[in-house]
Design an enzyme around this catalytic site. Structure first.
Site, short mmCIF file in Angstrom:
data_model
loop_
_atom_site.label_atom_id
_atom_site.label_comp_id
_atom_site.label_asym_id
_atom_site.label_seq_id
_atom_site.Cartn_x
_atom_site.Cartn_y
_atom_site.Cartn_z
N GLU A 15 -5.39 -0.26 -7.32
CA GLU A 15 -4.98 0.06 -7.68
C GLU A 15 -3.36 -0.53 -8.27
O GLU A 15 -3.24 -1.39 -8.28
CB GLU A 15 -3.86 1.38 -7.24
CG GLU A 15 -5.14 2.46 -7.06
CD GLU A 15 -4.03 3.56 -5.55
OE1 GLU A 15 -3.87 4.25 -5.30
OE2 GLU A 15 -3.59 2.81 -4.84
N SER A 35 0.99 -1.35 -0.07
CA SER A 35 -0.40 -0.06 -0.11
C SER A 35 0.67 1.75 -0.03
O SER A 35 -0.28 2.58 -0.12
CB SER A 35 -0.96 0.03 1.42
OG SER A 35 -0.29 -0.14 2.45
N HIS A 78 -2.65 -3.65 -5.98
CA HIS A 78 -3.03 -2.56 -4.63
C HIS A 78 -4.68 -2.57 -4.04
O HIS A 78 -5.15 -1.81 -4.59
CB HIS A 78 -3.20 -1.33 -4.27
CG HIS A 78 -2.94 -0.69 -3.21
ND1 HIS A 78 -3.19 0.57 -3.27
CD2 HIS A 78 -3.59 -1.11 -1.66
CE1 HIS A 78 -3.46 0.62 -1.85
NE2 HIS A 78 -3.19 -0.20 -1.37
N ASN A 95 -3.81 6.51 -1.13
CA ASN A 95 -3.32 6.18 0.51
C ASN A 95 -2.79 7.42 0.22
O ASN A 95 -2.05 8.74 0.89
CB ASN A 95 -1.76 5.65 0.91
CG ASN A 95 -3.16 4.02 1.09
OD1 ASN A 95 -3.93 4.51 1.84
ND2 ASN A 95 -2.36 3.12 1.13
#
Length: 285
Positions: free
Chosen positions: A151, A118, A139, A189
């Site tokens: 992702e 991540s 991800h 993130n």
């Protein structure tokens, strides 16, 4: 390329969730985990979860058993032969690269290796492997069976056809792929850090408590407030991501990880998976 078998490495919450997604999409799925207790727990939880979905009418009668039987649980790394590998092991680059190197040696030259990291650099992980062009990021978000976004992270040496294959695979899994470059925090993130850090800062400074902030933000339309969301993700995971992005971006004060969350991690109060975080949770029967 033709994808018949997917191997997920790591049978924790994220790994077992990805295995469920793969098997539900019709793929023969290997779930590898070195820790026998973790593997047994994942097997039991996956069976219960699929049976629960069937009892609620979200799967057709008999479908839970069909999906579950597509998953082979193994603690033997030598059994890990597949077309695509998705690792969801400890969030450190060295073990990820070491795992990939073992798998690269025993698999076909066409095999693809995806990391579910991540926040770590996909390029750095790939460069430490024997086949950097075959490595990319894939991800998923927690909980993997429910969250639609994935992702697809292209490292500096990732072959374009590898990223394209993983993008197509994501769609076949019923998910929504988003292609992005290898940058600290990728997209989600990176964007989400202020949502957590600013909320934590308000609590640190005594301006509000977690429940109030969650209520306010959920009232504005957020599906989950920051504290409920951190409890869902797991404070060990969330704090590690915050720390990684903070370091990679040169320690900007606005993204400084919270000592409140650090304290929760040290106490083992990681959220829903341990029964306590910012809130208390009843253990699953």
């Amino acid at each position: 390329m033709t994808i018949n078998r997917i191997c997920v490495c790591g049978a924790g919450t994220m790994g077992s969730g990805i295995a469920q997604v793969a098997a539900t999409a019709g793929f023969s799925t290997l779930l590898y985990e070195l820790n026998e207790n973790v593997l047994t727990q994942a097997r039991d939880q996956l069976q219960r979860q699929l049976e629960r979905l069937e009892s609620k009418g979200k799967l057709q009668t008999g479908e839970a058993a069909v999906i579950f039987n597509r998953i082979h649980f193994t603690g033997g790394l030598s059994e890990c032969i597949a077309d695509v590998f998705i690792e969801a092991i400890i969030e450190k680059p060295e073990p990820k690269a070491a795992l990939f190197n073992t798998l690269i040696k025993q698999n076909s030259e066409t095999a693809i290796f995806a990391t579910n990291t991540s926040s770590l650099s996909v390029s750095a992980i790939a460069e430490a492997t024997l086949a950097p062009s075959k490595v990319a990021g894939m991800h998923f978000f927690n909980p993997a069976p429910l969250m639609k976004l994935v992702e697809i992270v292209q490292g500096t040496q990732t072959a374009p056809e590898v990223a394209a294959t993983l993008t197509d695979l994501t769609r076949r899994m019923g998910k929504t792929p988003v292609r992005c470059k290898d940058r600290p925090g990728f997209i989600v993130n990176r964007v989400a850090r202020p949502y957590y850090t600013e909320a934590l800062r308000l609590v640190e400074e005594g301006h509000a408590d977690p429940a109030t902030l969650d209520q306010l933000l959920e009232g504005l339309g957020f599906r989950l407030g920051p504290f409920r969301l951190m409890d869902l993700i797991g404070h060990d995971v969330n704090y590690a991501v915050s720390s990684s992005v903070y370091e990679q971006l040169g320690r900007p004060e606005r993204l400084r990880p919270s000592y409140i969350q650090e304290a929760l991690v040290k106490k083992g109060e990681l959220g829903q998976k341990t029964g306590k975080g910012f809130y208390h949770y009843q253990s699953e029967k």
